[in-house]
Design a protein around this motif. Structure first.
Motif, PDB file in Angstrom:
ATOM      1  N   GLN A  92      -4.107   4.391   5.552  1.00  0.00           N
ATOM      2  CA  GLN A  92      -4.034   3.040   5.017  1.00  0.00           C
ATOM      3  C   GLN A  92      -4.325   3.047   3.513  1.00  0.00           C
ATOM      4  N   ILE A 106      -1.822   1.804   0.635  1.00  0.00           N
ATOM      5  CA  ILE A 106      -2.276   0.769  -0.292  1.00  0.00           C
ATOM      6  C   ILE A 106      -2.024   1.184  -1.742  1.00  0.00           C
ATOM      7  N   GLU A 126       1.649   1.380  -2.779  1.00  0.00           N
ATOM      8  CA  GLU A 126       2.369   0.107  -2.827  1.00  0.00           C
ATOM      9  C   GLU A 126       1.822  -0.881  -3.851  1.00  0.00           C
ATOM     10  N   ALA A 150       3.346  -4.321  -5.511  1.00  0.00           N
ATOM     11  CA  ALA A 150       2.735  -5.569  -5.043  1.00  0.00           C
ATOM     12  C   ALA A 150       2.389  -6.473  -6.224  1.00  0.00           C
ATOM     13  N   GLU A 158       2.707 -10.194  -4.694  1.00  0.00           N
ATOM     14  CA  GLU A 158       2.185 -10.167  -3.322  1.00  0.00           C
ATOM     15  C   GLU A 158       0.687 -10.436  -3.293  1.00  0.00           C
ATOM     16  N   TRP A 207      -4.677  -9.695  -1.028  1.00  0.00           N
ATOM     17  CA  TRP A 207      -3.334  -9.113  -0.996  1.00  0.00           C
ATOM     18  C   TRP A 207      -2.633  -9.506   0.301  1.00  0.00           C
ATOM     19  N   HIS A 236      -0.316  -8.583   2.514  1.00  0.00           N
ATOM     20  CA  HIS A 236       0.389  -7.332   2.782  1.00  0.00           C
ATOM     21  C   HIS A 236       1.330  -7.497   3.968  1.00  0.00           C
ATOM     22  N   LYS A 237       2.547  -6.946   3.794  1.00  0.00           N
ATOM     23  CA  LYS A 237       3.596  -7.075   4.834  1.00  0.00           C
ATOM     24  C   LYS A 237       3.112  -6.579   6.192  1.00  0.00           C
ATOM     25  N   TYR A 239      -0.346  -5.238   6.882  1.00  0.00           N
ATOM     26  CA  TYR A 239      -1.746  -5.409   7.251  1.00  0.00           C
ATOM     27  C   TYR A 239      -2.237  -6.852   7.194  1.00  0.00           C
TER      28      TYR A 239
END
Ligand code: C2E
Ligand code: MG
Ligand code: MG
Ligand code: MG
Length: 277
Positions: free
Chosen positions: A23, A27, A30, A34, A39, A64, A66-67, A69
């Protein structure tokens, strides 16, 4: 043990071996995008003035969207981002978004200070103050309308440069508060030297202060110390009315915490502002 024997590559195994590491990797890889794609979102937590019962400011706290999470709290990514140069574009995004929001609020008659959290790298970045100046100009923000929050740890990691940066803020009239006060080194000699306007007592001394005599003493002496040095005091993590009353009796200036409100979106912050008029 060979992953290949199972007919899969090692890459497919890594996530299940250590989901947390994976993860973190996702993170960081990305984050740059973001920031570019908006984002990130800002929530705002009100700062409440005990003397008047009004909301006089708020703290911008990043999340954030996130798509994969969902809505990630800053604890999940800020400490990682702070290790890299990416903290610079992130802080820039936060400042720009907060100032655009302030400009909008002002048009609606909402006059509120916004505090922005800074990291070590922001304090040692020579371009930083220029970014602040040009954003303030772009969004027609006065120095007295923004504030920076810095932790003791961030200051201590490069005290000379941090001091220069704080002096630049001070020259412009931008206030600066010492965040999470009491959890770092709390050296009184640098508190004396630095141009700080507000001490922000950490939540860990506030949340049990009604039950814990030592915490009450720490809060009271911090308030007295700050006032003697010409600073204001804000207590963070106030979760009930009795703690609010105790802090008011101790002479604290402002509070922040779930008792007034959790961090909320800009629209809800505006509602809270009017409710406390
Ligand atoms: P902080 O600056 O000390 O922010 C206060 C944190 O305490 C916030 O968590 C807030 O939601 C939480 N909090 C406030 N009132 C209460 C309360 O009454 N009870 C409890 N239990 N908690 C309360 P959040 O939003 O998760 O932020 C955590 C930390 O992430 C912040 O601590 C700050 O160090 C960092 N952070 C957040 N946004 C930014 C940012 O834009 N830039 C940087 N560099 N750091 C940020
Ligand atoms: Mg803060
Ligand atoms: Mg804090
Ligand atoms: Mg804290």
């Amino acid at each position: 043990y060979h992953a290949k024997n199972e007919g899969r590559s090692i890459c497919e195994y890594t996530p299940s071996l250590d989901a947390d590491t994976n993860q973190r990797f996702v993170i960081m890889s990305e984050m740059a995008e973001a920031i570019r794609n908006d984002e990130l979102v800002l929530h705002y937590q009100p700062k409440y003035e005990l003397k008047t019962g009004k909301i006089i400011g708020c703290e911008a706290l990043v999340r954030w969207q996130h798509k994969q999470y969902g809505l990630l709290p800053p604890a999940k990514f800020i400490p990682l981002v702070e290790l890299t140069q990416l903290i610079r574009p992130l802080t820039y995004w936060v400042m720009k978004t907060a100032m655009a929001q302030m400009q909008q609020w002002k048009r609606e008659g909402i006059l509120i200070n916004v505090a922005i959290n800074l990291s070590t790298r922001n304090l040692t970045d020579e371009d930083f103050i220029g970014q602040v100046d040009s954003l303030m100009q772009e969004f027609e923000i006065e120095a007295s309308e923004i504030e920076f929050e810095v932790t003791e740890t961030a200051l201590m990691s490069n005290l000379d440069q941090a001091m220069q940066q704080l002096n630049e803020f001070n020259l412009r009239g931008i206030h600066c508060s010492l965040d999470d006060y009491g959890t770092g080194y709390s050296s009184l000699s640098y508190i004396k030297k630095l141009p700080l306007d507000v001490l922000k007592i950490d939540r860990s001394f506030i949340s049990q202060m009604l039950e814990d005599k030592e915490d009450r003493i720490i809060a009271q002496s911090t308030i007295d110390l700050a006032h003697s040095l010409g600073m204001k005091v804000i207590a963070e993590g106030v979760e009930d009315e009795n703690t609010l009353r105790e802090l008011a009796a101790q002479g604290c200036d402002y509070i922040q915490g779930y008792h007034i409100s959790e961090p909320v979106d800009a629209e809800s912050l505006a509602k809270l502002y009017w409710e406390h008029r």
